[in-house]
Structure formats: C-alpha cells, structure tokens
Design a protein around this motif. Structure first.
Motif, mmCIF file in Angstrom:
data_model
loop_
_atom_site.group_PDB
_atom_site.id
_atom_site.type_symbol
_atom_site.label_atom_id
_atom_site.label_comp_id
_atom_site.label_asym_id
_atom_site.label_seq_id
_atom_site.Cartn_x
_atom_site.Cartn_y
_atom_site.Cartn_z
ATOM 1 N N LEU A 36 53.469 3.533 46.655
ATOM 2 C CA LEU A 36 54.178 4.248 45.841
ATOM 3 C C LEU A 36 55.654 4.863 46.597
ATOM 4 O O LEU A 36 55.516 5.069 47.533
ATOM 5 C CB LEU A 36 53.491 5.235 45.077
ATOM 6 C CG LEU A 36 52.438 4.932 44.167
ATOM 7 C CD1 LEU A 36 51.716 6.146 43.641
ATOM 8 C CD2 LEU A 36 52.799 3.976 43.159
ATOM 9 N N TYR A 37 56.534 4.733 45.553
ATOM 10 C CA TYR A 37 57.737 5.412 46.367
ATOM 11 C C TYR A 37 58.183 6.701 45.536
ATOM 12 O O TYR A 37 58.306 6.823 44.148
ATOM 13 C CB TYR A 37 59.092 4.444 46.109
ATOM 14 C CG TYR A 37 58.787 3.201 46.823
ATOM 15 C CD1 TYR A 37 59.270 3.047 48.081
ATOM 16 C CD2 TYR A 37 57.708 2.343 46.556
ATOM 17 C CE1 TYR A 37 59.229 1.859 49.026
ATOM 18 C CE2 TYR A 37 57.657 1.195 47.217
ATOM 19 C CZ TYR A 37 58.369 0.927 48.408
ATOM 20 O OH TYR A 37 58.142 -0.187 49.156
ATOM 21 N N LEU A 61 59.403 5.850 31.125
ATOM 22 C CA LEU A 61 59.956 4.805 31.794
ATOM 23 C C LEU A 61 58.874 3.804 32.462
ATOM 24 O O LEU A 61 58.039 4.394 33.232
ATOM 25 C CB LEU A 61 60.932 4.898 32.907
ATOM 26 C CG LEU A 61 61.716 4.111 33.573
ATOM 27 C CD1 LEU A 61 62.478 3.293 32.506
ATOM 28 C CD2 LEU A 61 62.575 4.589 34.688
ATOM 29 N N GLU A 62 58.799 2.682 32.174
ATOM 30 C CA GLU A 62 57.596 1.658 32.789
ATOM 31 C C GLU A 62 57.868 1.661 34.297
ATOM 32 O O GLU A 62 58.966 1.722 34.873
ATOM 33 C CB GLU A 62 57.715 0.343 32.251
ATOM 34 C CG GLU A 62 56.918 -0.570 32.832
ATOM 35 C CD GLU A 62 56.713 -2.043 32.333
ATOM 36 O OE1 GLU A 62 56.169 -2.974 32.733
ATOM 37 O OE2 GLU A 62 57.812 -2.508 31.507
ATOM 38 N N GLY A 63 56.904 1.940 35.112
ATOM 39 C CA GLY A 63 56.986 2.013 36.620
ATOM 40 C C GLY A 63 56.868 3.327 37.386
ATOM 41 O O GLY A 63 56.451 3.531 38.303
ATOM 42 N N VAL A 64 56.953 4.368 36.115
ATOM 43 C CA VAL A 64 56.929 5.766 36.733
ATOM 44 C C VAL A 64 55.564 6.161 36.678
ATOM 45 O O VAL A 64 54.773 5.986 35.871
ATOM 46 C CB VAL A 64 57.819 6.722 35.890
ATOM 47 C CG1 VAL A 64 57.491 8.381 36.135
ATOM 48 C CG2 VAL A 64 59.386 6.515 36.020
ATOM 49 N N VAL A 65 55.023 6.880 37.756
ATOM 50 C CA VAL A 65 53.432 7.178 38.020
ATOM 51 C C VAL A 65 53.360 8.594 37.598
ATOM 52 O O VAL A 65 52.390 8.870 37.042
ATOM 53 C CB VAL A 65 53.039 6.641 39.406
ATOM 54 C CG1 VAL A 65 51.512 7.307 39.558
ATOM 55 C CG2 VAL A 65 52.985 5.158 39.617
ATOM 56 N N LYS A 66 54.163 9.513 38.038
ATOM 57 C CA LYS A 66 54.228 10.906 37.906
ATOM 58 C C LYS A 66 55.503 11.551 38.198
ATOM 59 O O LYS A 66 56.206 10.934 39.168
ATOM 60 C CB LYS A 66 52.952 11.278 38.756
ATOM 61 C CG LYS A 66 52.759 12.723 38.494
ATOM 62 C CD LYS A 66 51.109 13.252 38.641
ATOM 63 C CE LYS A 66 51.003 14.778 38.192
ATOM 64 N NZ LYS A 66 49.811 15.226 38.375
ATOM 65 N N ILE A 112 60.285 12.302 41.842
ATOM 66 C CA ILE A 112 59.741 11.389 40.786
ATOM 67 C C ILE A 112 58.764 10.255 41.760
ATOM 68 O O ILE A 112 59.583 9.821 42.651
ATOM 69 C CB ILE A 112 60.883 10.716 40.154
ATOM 70 C CG1 ILE A 112 61.337 11.710 39.152
ATOM 71 C CG2 ILE A 112 60.318 9.449 39.290
ATOM 72 C CD1 ILE A 112 62.697 11.230 38.390
ATOM 73 N N VAL A 113 57.629 9.711 41.087
ATOM 74 C CA VAL A 113 57.109 8.893 41.997
ATOM 75 C C VAL A 113 56.805 7.743 40.987
ATOM 76 O O VAL A 113 56.436 7.714 40.092
ATOM 77 C CB VAL A 113 55.660 9.565 42.280
ATOM 78 C CG1 VAL A 113 54.846 8.260 43.086
ATOM 79 C CG2 VAL A 113 55.800 10.741 43.209
ATOM 80 N N ALA A 114 57.219 6.482 41.570
ATOM 81 C CA ALA A 114 57.025 5.303 40.836
ATOM 82 C C ALA A 114 56.743 4.175 41.700
ATOM 83 O O ALA A 114 56.354 4.193 43.068
ATOM 84 C CB ALA A 114 58.680 4.915 40.462
ATOM 85 N N GLU A 115 56.446 3.017 41.072
ATOM 86 C CA GLU A 115 55.943 1.748 41.622
ATOM 87 C C GLU A 115 56.850 1.197 42.847
ATOM 88 O O GLU A 115 56.563 0.395 43.828
ATOM 89 C CB GLU A 115 55.666 0.617 40.806
ATOM 90 C CG GLU A 115 54.438 1.108 39.803
ATOM 91 C CD GLU A 115 53.085 1.211 40.474
ATOM 92 O OE1 GLU A 115 53.134 0.703 41.742
ATOM 93 O OE2 GLU A 115 52.113 1.764 39.942
ATOM 94 N N ASP A 116 58.137 1.458 42.667
ATOM 95 C CA ASP A 116 59.290 1.006 43.403
ATOM 96 C C ASP A 116 60.536 1.748 43.643
ATOM 97 O O ASP A 116 60.557 2.880 42.777
ATOM 98 C CB ASP A 116 59.839 -0.437 43.157
ATOM 99 C CG ASP A 116 60.423 -0.313 41.764
ATOM 100 O OD1 ASP A 116 61.562 0.033 41.459
ATOM 101 O OD2 ASP A 116 59.709 -0.946 40.849
ATOM 102 N N THR A 119 63.159 2.156 40.476
ATOM 103 C CA THR A 119 62.637 2.781 39.381
ATOM 104 C C THR A 119 62.502 4.027 39.434
ATOM 105 O O THR A 119 63.015 4.887 38.624
ATOM 106 C CB THR A 119 61.220 2.259 38.970
ATOM 107 O OG1 THR A 119 61.280 0.795 38.933
ATOM 108 C CG2 THR A 119 60.616 2.889 37.820
ATOM 109 N N ALA A 120 62.114 4.738 40.586
ATOM 110 C CA ALA A 120 62.128 6.083 40.944
ATOM 111 C C ALA A 120 63.688 7.056 40.779
ATOM 112 O O ALA A 120 63.988 7.782 40.359
ATOM 113 C CB ALA A 120 61.537 6.698 42.334
ATOM 114 N N ARG A 121 64.465 5.946 41.500
ATOM 115 C CA ARG A 121 66.068 6.605 41.719
ATOM 116 C C ARG A 121 66.414 6.423 39.887
ATOM 117 O O ARG A 121 67.210 7.255 39.723
ATOM 118 C CB ARG A 121 66.610 5.722 42.407
ATOM 119 C CG ARG A 121 68.173 6.258 42.694
ATOM 120 C CD ARG A 121 68.799 5.642 43.886
ATOM 121 N NE ARG A 121 68.963 3.961 43.792
ATOM 122 C CZ ARG A 121 69.542 3.331 44.671
ATOM 123 N NH1 ARG A 121 69.997 3.672 45.657
ATOM 124 N NH2 ARG A 121 69.374 2.020 44.337
#
Length: 745
Positions: A36-37, A61-66, A112-116, A119-121
């Motif tokens: 995760l990024y 937003l799709e891809g955001v984890v937490k 922000i933690v996301a799959e890439d 997406t996080a940015r």
C-alpha cells in the motif's frame, strides 16, 4: 607475497559500481508484494486549529484504503512521553496527528493510504479541512524582543552552553586601540539530499516489522519505533544499506517513518510512504540566525576583547540548540570575553542539524570580523591570525590532542599564492571584473561515540565485520574495510563489512564527523580480541610450535598466523578452522573514547581556506574562480574519499555564501521557494578549480586510529573566505548570507 597496507591509500568506493549502475536499492526501491502507498497531507495554515476534516470524498474514491487523522489515530502511550529517540534535542518532540493544533505551515495533518501512489496523491485534493487561523511569528529579525536563554537542562554534552565571561569586556573594548563591531544575518537553508525521505514498512505479523528507511541511524530509529508503538526491540528491524545523502537531515526519525509504521500496524499490511520534494521543505532546516560581534586588539595586533552574541530560531514547541558563540575562544585568546546565546521561539518546525551545525554559521561571523579588524590594523589577515595563534584551547586552558592549523595556513597560502596578494581592496582588475582574495580559519570538534563491532573468521577463511552504522555516501563501507583488512593482515577482497542494519552490533547515528573514529575504533578492538582468541587456540593445539612464543611476536598476514622473522612457524586460516572442529571464530567488542585521558585535552580538527572571486563591476555578479582548503584531521584513512568529503564541503560552503536560502513570506508564514527550481544551489558552472591539502597530523591521543572526522571541517571556513574575498574585490562588507549581487551594485 605480503599484503600492502591499505590505510592511507586512495581506494575507490567498494559500492561505487552498484550506485552508478542503479542496482543499489534505497528506502523506496524495494519490491514488496501486497504494498500500500501512503501520501502525507500538510497543513495550509501556519498557526491555529483544525475545526473539522471531511474525509467522505476521499473514502468514496476507489482504491483508497484508509485515511488517518488526529481524530482516528490509535491511542499510543508515546503521546505522553517526552523523548523517544537518541538524538532528539531536549524538549518536547513533535508528535504527528497528536491533536488538532497547527504549530507550523506544512505540518502533517493526515495520511491517505491507497492501493497505489497516484490514487493516494489524487485523493489528497479531495480532502476538506476547515481551519481556524491565529496570528503567527515566523521572522527572526522581527521577534528579537522574545529572545531568551535556552531552558534549563536543554544543553547537552554535544551542545554545551557558552563559556563564562572573563575579565571586563566593556572596559577593555572601550579603551582598545583598534576595534570593530558588526552584525551578521543568516537566512534559512533546507536539507535537500538527492534521495527523498521514504519508509517501506513490511508487516511480519505478531508485532514484528522490517523497515527500510532513509536514516543516519538504524538503531536510533529502531529505538524510536519500539518506544512509540510499544513494541519489543527485537521485533523491530530497521535497514538502511544505502542512503542517498543526509548530512543531518536523517539524524532524527522523520514524520514519514511514524506515519508509515502507524498505517502498517493498523492495517496489518506492507506500506510505503515517500515525501515529495516540496514536502521536504516542511522540516529539516538550518535556522535563521543573527550574530552581533565586537572584537578589539592592541597596536601590536593582539586581541584584547571578544564579544559574541548570537540569537537563533527555535520552534514554539521545543528548544533547538547550536554551538555558536563559543567557537571564537576555542581559536583565539583574549583576556576579556563575553559570550551569549539566546533562542527566539517562532511558529516554524524545529530546526535540525545541517552539515557543521552552528560551526559554519559562527565561523562566518568570527572570521569576517577578524578580517575587518586586520584591515583596521593594516595587517595581512593571515599574519593577524598567526599573531593570535594559540597552541592550547584558550577557552579551557587545555592543550589540544594535536593541532596542525599553522601547517594548514602555511601549505594553503603557498598553494594559493597568498604572498602575491595586493592588500588594497578594489585594486586588482581583470577586464570588467574586480578580483578579490580572501581567507578564513575553520574548526570542528573531534567526536567519538561508543560503538560495538563483531569480528568473525568464517569457515571459508574470510573476515566478516558487523556493525549497525550507516553509510550516507561518505565512503564508510570502503574505509571500514581498509581498517579491518590492515588490522587482520589480509587483503580487502577477503573482508566483508556488514552494516546499515539495526540487528547488527550497536552504533550511534552517523553524524558529527564521528563515524570513522567510533566504528573504526570498535573494529580495531574487535579484531584484536579475535586475534587473542585465535592465538589462545593455536597455543593449546597438541605439539603447538606457538606454545612458548610471546604473543607480541605472533603476527597475522597473508591469511595465516606466523611468528615474526620465523616464516617456518606458520598456520593457515583453513588449518585454523579445522583445528577448531570446523567452527568459525567470533568475538564482539565494545569500544569508546578514553574519557579519563581525554578530559585533560581539547579535541578539534582545523582548516584554512583561501578563495579567489571575480565581481562584475556593472552587474555585481560574483564568481568563485579558485579555492584551496588545507585540513588537519589526524590520520587520513583514505585520501580519495576524504578529499571527496572536503570538496563536497567546499561546494556547500560556496552555496551557503552565494546561493542557498529558503525565503519565507511573513504574511503567509510559509516558505515560498519550496522547490529546486527556485531554491538556488550551485550548478557545475558555479564550481571553480578547487584543491584540497591534508596536513601531516600525528595524533597519538585522540583514539586508537589517530583519526578525526572530515565530513564538516572542510565547510566551516569557506563562507567567510568567500565574503572576505568579496570585500577585497569591491571594498564593500556584506554581512548577510547569502550575498546577493544587488548589494554590490
């Protein structure tokens, strides 16, 4: 054939191939599965409170984890602790996401933690934060009325307070034959190492973490993470085998480390957090400083009185100390002295050590006022310094373990051609350019920290050496290999130095120009202990020819143990291993400074820099055309890597004098040139012909190796030498750094 000694030889960097081919992996380069990024969100105000944070658009937003904020971060015992790492300046260390209070512009307020990463940015643009702004103060010169002494207990052995006053300064200065006074201003400078600050945290389960981090101290960060998150030390492993520049910025665990580990533990996933270049300007800077100096001398040129009053920036939430006003009295004797150091709390992030912290700032002021006083005396600036040369430390009345500064003056002046100087300012011209020559003195402390090293004679007859030290690009791997090879009497090819890993034996952070003296001495101690263990074994062997040989006559060379002047009595390493039932020989040894012996002495490295500048008469632009620095730093283990350190210091010194400055908007309370396009650093065209000279300095007291650090001493004299050369070229004293050409028009 006996191996030639490696100490003193210009051995090329052993890791050089990996670095230039791109195979060297840095903190953000490790390929990790299921990664995760994280992307850090920074405050857009300078002081105030967070009233609300709307995370709904981010989480949709799709891809955001937490997303982590002060509202949902887990409870940590650390938030009630004052200290958490080995290098924190005394005070209350900044704690990310601890509350809703904004203490400085750019303060991290969310992760922000996301799959890439992308997406996080992008998600960061969707976050809605409502602030309540409050009035702030960010400019040192506008807040000198708030200057105060550092809080009691804030000084440390590495950063002691100024010496007590001596004599009667006011009386001596008032009646002096020759005197001068001046004020010097230094703007903010920000760390910008090539490698961005990044952390990759690998979640191993059961409270175990493996962390790749950009740091100058793997054990320091292990200590920090274990304390912050309540983990067992053995369950936290920090690795930093390659570090792309640091020079103080990686002494402290930076906030991306905390945020990355927080996310990894909470999500039980592997996480990487990398700061962007702009975010590198949200921490890690050399503080704004204002120094007022008054020096006087008698008609013979002897200093009679010295007053050095310095005010430095600190944050509103902790004290950050530097050694500023003490350096003049460690170089020059005067019967009447008055030294002061005060701090001004501002609404900015806490400053941090930056190459030669305090020293390079202080020496600019000291050496410029010495230059000015020399002109008033009508003395050559070099002769004036030699007139006030002291073989002992005037501030403590203790002798130096060694001091070859006079040799630096002589060799540097000869190489530069100082005797050809026309003393009259603005008298030397080259076409439309004014030519000026300047010189200055440098000094830096000779530190040594305790360190532990393991030495192993392996089953395949190789020497392994283990220590947790990092290599921030200074050549540590190469130098330690040279030291180990010589001590064990083998070639460098038969030595493996394992480092940059908190699981290795103890090392302090790499800083203060201390790593060679610290880890190098520990390696010497460990290998000597290993040799004792081996000698004990060979003496106990049945019918051993070594049984009655005195230990001092037994030598290690060419992968064997033999008797001095008796090559027929010899045992190879392979036979040693067989005699040890196929087992390796291993020892671990702690070494540190001999405190009882060294407290009788003062310790320092010294330098002298000579600089030539050309100033365009119409445009005021300044070009450094030549520079020579002579350095006395004890034994030089590797002239090639040491020269690189001095050259890098000289370039940085030129940058400090003429280019480098972070500008702050007092109305916004933020840095307005937080990028490498507008934060000026020297380009290739700005760097002149430069030469480095090493003085012969044999120091039998300082440590087992006789070494002093070279990382910082090459920088401390350069800014003053440049400023003095500008005066010699133009007749104008510019006391604010960096020197802007408009002040010369």
């Amino acid at each position: 054939m006996e191996n030639k000694p490696l100490i003193g030889q210009p051995v090329s960097r052993l890791e050089g191939l990996e670095k230039v081919t791109g195979s060297a992996r840095y903190a953000a380069d490790y390929h990790v599965s299921d990664l995760l990024y994280g992307y850090v969100i920074n405050s857009t105000i300078t002081k105030g409170k967070i009233l609300s944070i709307d995370v709904s658009a981010v989480l949709a937003l799709e891809g955001v984890v937490k997303i982590f904020t002060h509202e949902n971060r887990p409870s940590l015992a650390w938030f009630d602790l004052q200290y958490a790492d080995m290098d924190a300046p005394p005070g209350t260390v900044f704690k990310p996401l601890s509350d809703n209070i904004i203490r400085y512009n750019g303060q991290p307020v969310a992760l922000i933690v996301a799959e890439d990463f992308e997406t996080a940015r992008y998600a960061s643009t969707l976050l809605k934060v409502v602030y309540k702004e409050e009035p702030f103060d960010t400019v040192l010169s506008q807040n000198l009325d708030k200057a105060r002494a550092p809080k009691k207990g804030m000084s440390t052995p590495l950063k002691p307070p100024p010496p007590e006053p001596a004599g009667n300064f006011d009386k001596a200065f008032g009646k002096a034959d020759f005197k001068t006074e001046a004020t010097y201003h230094h703007g903010t400078e920000h760390h910008n190492p090539l490698e961005l600050f990044a952390t990759t945290a690998i979640y191993e389960g059961d409270g175990k973490l493996t962390i790749y981090d950009k740091t100058q101290g793997t054990i320091n960060n292990q200590f920090y993470i274990a304390n912050v998150f309540g983990l067992k030390y053995k369950n936290v492993r920090v690795l930093a085998p390659y570090v792309g520049g640091a020079f103080g910025s990686g002494l402290r665990p930076q906030h991306q480390l905390f945020l990355c580990v927080l996310a990894s533990l909470e999500l039980k996933r592997n996480v990487r957090v990398t700061l962007e270049r702009k975010q590198m300007f949200s921490f890690g800077h050399r503080p704004q400083t204002i120094q007022s100096l008054r020096f006087s001398a008698d008609s013979s040129g002897m200093l009679t009185a010295m007053n050095h009053c310095a005010a430095g920036e600190t944050s509103s939430y902790e004290d950050y100390n530097e050694i500023l006003s003490s350096w003049s009295h460690k170089l020059y004797p005067a019967a009447n002295t008055l030294f002061e150091y005060k701090l001004v709390p501002l609404d900015l992030a806490t400053p941090i050590d930056m190459r030669a912290p305090g020293g390079v700032t202080a020496m600019h002021a000291i050496e410029c006022i010495m230059d000015e006083l020399a002109y008033k005396l009508d003395m050559d600036p070099l002769d004036f310094r030699l007139k006030n040369y002291s073989e002992i430390d005037p501030s403590t009345k203790k002798p130096f373990t060694s001091k070859e500064l006079k040799q630096c003056y002589e060799k540097g002046a000869e190489k530069f051609g100082w005797h050809l100087r026309n003393p009259k300012p603005a008298s030397t011209k080259k076409g439309n350019r004014l030519v000026g020559w300047g010189m200055a003195t440098g000094i830096w402390d000779a530190y040594q920290f305790p360190a532990r090293a393991a030495a192993v004679l392996t089953k395949d007859s190789r020497l392994e050496v283990h220590n947790a030290a990092t290599d921030i690009g200074t050549g540590t791997l190469t130098v330690m290999t040279q030291i180990a090879a010589d001590e064990f009497g083998i070639s460098a090819d038969d030595v493996s130095f394992f480092y940059g890993d908190s699981k290795k034996p103890f090392s302090m952070f790499q800083g203060g120009s201390a790593i060679t003296a610290s880890t190098g001495t520990a390696i010497i101690a460990a290998i000597r202990e290993l040799k004792k263990k081996i000698i004990k074994k060979i003496k106990e062997m049945p019918d051993s020819p070594f049984e009655k040989i005195p230990e001092h006559q037994i030598v290690f060379r060419n992968n064997s143990v033999s008797v001095q002047n008796r090559p027929d009595i010899c045992i190879g390493f392979q036979d040693l291993i067989r005699a040890n039932n196929g087992r390796e020989f291993k020892v671990t040894k702690l070494a540190g400074p001999d405190v009882l012996k060294l407290r009788k002495y003062s310790k320092a490295a010294h330098s002298a820099s000579f600089v030539e500048v050309e100033v365009d008469k119409d445009l005021g632009t300044i070009t450094v055309t030549r520079a020579v620095t002579a350095v006395a730093a004890g034994k030089i283990i590797n002239p090639k890597t040491a020269k690189s350190q001095i050259l890098g210091s000289m370039i940085w010194g030129i940058s400090k004098a003429l280019h480098e400055e972070t500008l702050i908007d007092p109305n916004l309370g933020k840095y307005i040139n937080a990028n490498l396009g507008e934060y000026h650093i020297p380009s290739h065209a700005d760097i002149p012909e430069m030469e480095v000279i090493f003085a012969q300095e044999d120091d039998t007291l300082i440590n087992e190796l006789g070494v002093k650090g070279v990382g910082e001493i090459g920088m401390t004299a350069i800014p003053a030498a440049v400023a003095n050369a500008v005066f010699h070229a133009t007749g104008k004293r510019i006391n604010d750094l960096p020197i802007h050409f408009d002040k010369l028009i």
